[in-house]
Design an enzyme around this catalytic site. Structure first.
Site, PDB file in Angstrom:
ATOM      1  N   ASP A 238       0.875  -1.177   0.000  1.00 64.67           N
ATOM      2  CA  ASP A 238       0.000   0.000   0.000  1.00 64.67           C
ATOM      3  C   ASP A 238       0.915   1.231   0.000  1.00 64.67           C
ATOM      4  O   ASP A 238       1.244   1.778  -1.068  1.00 64.67           O
ATOM      5  CB  ASP A 238      -0.924  -0.060   1.243  1.00 64.67           C
ATOM      6  CG  ASP A 238      -1.777   1.179   1.450  1.00 64.67           C
ATOM      7  OD1 ASP A 238      -1.618   2.161   0.705  1.00 64.67           O
ATOM      8  OD2 ASP A 238      -2.626   1.194   2.381  1.00 64.67           O
ATOM      9  N   LYS A 262      -4.552   2.971  -4.648  1.00 67.67           N
ATOM     10  CA  LYS A 262      -5.352   4.103  -4.151  1.00 67.67           C
ATOM     11  C   LYS A 262      -5.050   5.233  -5.118  1.00 67.67           C
ATOM     12  O   LYS A 262      -3.892   5.677  -5.191  1.00 67.67           O
ATOM     13  CB  LYS A 262      -4.915   4.504  -2.741  1.00 67.67           C
ATOM     14  CG  LYS A 262      -5.289   3.505  -1.658  1.00 67.67           C
ATOM     15  CD  LYS A 262      -4.825   3.962  -0.283  1.00 67.67           C
ATOM     16  CE  LYS A 262      -5.202   2.923   0.770  1.00 67.67           C
ATOM     17  NZ  LYS A 262      -4.585   3.237   2.077  1.00 67.67           N
TER      18      LYS A 262
HETATM   19  O1  OSB Z   1      -3.892   1.668   5.189  1.00 62.50           O
HETATM   20  O2  OSB Z   1      -5.558   1.187   4.002  1.00 62.50           O
HETATM   21  C1  OSB Z   1      -5.036   1.904   4.856  1.00 62.50           C
HETATM   22  C2  OSB Z   1      -7.594   4.444   6.139  1.00 62.50           C
HETATM   23  C3  OSB Z   1      -6.790   5.573   6.273  1.00 62.50           C
HETATM   24  C4  OSB Z   1      -5.444   5.468   5.993  1.00 62.50           C
HETATM   25  C5  OSB Z   1      -4.900   4.256   5.560  1.00 62.50           C
HETATM   26  C6  OSB Z   1      -5.702   3.142   5.413  1.00 62.50           C
HETATM   27  C7  OSB Z   1      -7.076   3.228   5.740  1.00 62.50           C
HETATM   28  C8  OSB Z   1      -8.003   2.104   5.695  1.00 62.50           C
HETATM   29  C9  OSB Z   1      -9.471   2.440   5.534  1.00 62.50           C
HETATM   30  O3  OSB Z   1      -7.677   0.958   5.865  1.00 62.50           O
HETATM   31  C10 OSB Z   1     -10.085   1.882   4.321  1.00 62.50           C
HETATM   32  C11 OSB Z   1     -11.417   2.522   3.982  1.00 62.50           C
HETATM   33  O4  OSB Z   1     -11.452   3.689   3.540  1.00 62.50           O
HETATM   34  O5  OSB Z   1     -12.427   1.836   4.149  1.00 62.50           O
HETATM   35 MG    MG Z   2      -3.245  -0.010   4.012  1.00 60.19          MG
END
Ligand code: OSB
Ligand code: MG
Length: 376
Positions: A238, A262
């Site tokens: 990620d 993302k």
């Molecule tokens: O690491 O995927 C991540 C939310 C904020 C920052 C990083 C992350 C996340 C989530 C939320 O895991 C995922 C969502 O928006 O449902």
């Molecule tokens: Mg993540």
């Protein structure tokens, strides 16, 4: 298209529930909403930078500054061939992907509206619904977590992601698997481990996880490659995936077997599509991550996840999982089969509730030519 004027809005919404990860706890959600006006239509974008530099070095305030000083001036009052060309006009600015993406994604919405087609179709998506999933933060206790999982399964989620960190990992998973032996389960460490934790990381192989997301440092492709060789469970990156070139390096090194895309993190839809196409050609599954977006960002994510390579469940949940009242209509709902429907109208296909937007706005800034008006 010609970008005649632009508007930035800093907004704040209360999260339906606090969200805790290995890097901190969020109670409210701040975002920058972008509006691009051109040829009689408006395109919407959302910047996913956080309040502090924990997930990424970008913050709401750095993004605001870079948008205002460097990105908006590059496109304002200019003839733009299309969103792909707009991305290229922004590319002299190094980094600041979340700021760039907010503008670029608004341009894709604008283009789709000018063409009268759904954003998903403009991006090359064909699915009418995408696989949903829910990301569950670190809880106060294991019984509380088990309750939370049960509630989400009841709501219809078919894939659960758990946030983990050292000390909230193996015992937690032991209990979760004990109570829910069959569910689709994955974990996300948000870079909280190092190779010194190899025994604990190897023990994650016992829990039949779909994937382990970003266990090691955000900039460490080499150690992720070493770890992937030690594990049966696929690693998914990620934080490390901030560009197309980062994907090339990660796949070349064997740092992961799955990619979380993302669009905010990689700088918009143009790089997201390039990453999707590269992964598809190499048979690497991808899925769409989330950043607790408002309905605007969620609509963008749903459109992207409609592309064919998005084969794994996404971090896309119903509006209600994030906020009591979203800023769009109709709100996103979870279908009985655990999917979220792709809106069929032009552009993002949801209506932004301008009164609601006004209610949650902290600061507005309007840009027109070289002049601007507003409160910040
Ligand atoms: O690491 O995927 C991540 C939310 C904020 C920052 C990083 C992350 C996340 C989530 C939320 O895991 C995922 C969502 O928006 O449902
Ligand atoms: Mg993540």
């Amino acid at each position: 298209m010609r970008i005649e004027r632009a508007e930035l809005r800093l907004i704040e919404l209360k999260l339906a529930e606090p969200f805790e990860t290995s890097f901190g706890k969020e109670i409210n959600k701040r975002a920058i909403i972008v509006m691009l006006f051109g040829d009689g239509a408006v395109g919407w974008g959302e910047c996913v930078a956080g309040e502090g530099p924990w997930y990424s070095y970008e913050t709401v305030e750095t993004a605001w500054l870079v948008l205002k000083e460097f990105l908006i001036p590059r496109i304002l009052q200019r003839e733009v061939k299309g969103p792909q060309a707009l991305w290229e006009m922004l590319s002299p600015v190094r980094g600041h992907n979340m700021a760039k993406a907010a503008l670029e994604m608004a341009a894709w919405d604008l283009e789709a509206k000018l063409k009268g087609i759904p954003l998903a179709a403009l991006l090359g998506g064909r699915k009418v619904k995408v696989k949903g999933g829910v990301s569950i933060g670190i809880q106060g206790s294991i019984p509380q977590l088990l309750e939370e999982i049960a509630r989400r399964l009841d709501e219809g989620y078919r894939r659960i992601k758990l946030k983990i960190k050292p000390g909230w990992d193996l015992q937690v998973l032991e209990q979760v698997r004990g109570r829910f032996p069959k569910i689709k389960l994955q974990v996300d460490a948000n870079a909280a481990y190092s190779l010194g934790d190899l025994p604990q990381l190897k023990a994650l192989d016992h829990f039949r996880l779909l994937l382990i997301e970003q266990p090691l440092a955000y900039d460490d492709l080499a150690d992720h490659a070493l770890l992937q060789r030690e594990l049966e469970t696929p690693l998914c990156l990620d934080e490390s995936i901030f560009s197309f070139n980062a994907v090339k390096a990660a796949l070349e090194l064997g740092s992961c077997r799955i990619i979380n895309i993302k669009p905010g993190r990689v700088g918009g839809f143009a790089p997201s599509i390039a990453i999707h196409d590269e992964c598809r050609a190499k048979l690497v599954p991808v899925w769409c991550g989330g950043m607790l977006e408002t309905g605007i960002g969620r609509a963008h994510n749903v459109a992207l996840a409609s592309l064919p390579g998005f084969s794994l469940p996404n971090d896309i949940s119903a509006s209600r999982r994030y906020f009591e009242r979203d800023i769009i209509e109709p709100e996103f709902l979870l279908n009985e089969d655990g999917t979220i429907s792709v809106p069929g109208g032009p552009g993002i296909g949801v209506e932004v509730l301008e009164d609601r937007l006004e209610e949650v706005t902290i600061t507005v800034r309007r840009f027109k030519g070289s002049k601007f008006t507003g409160s910040h």
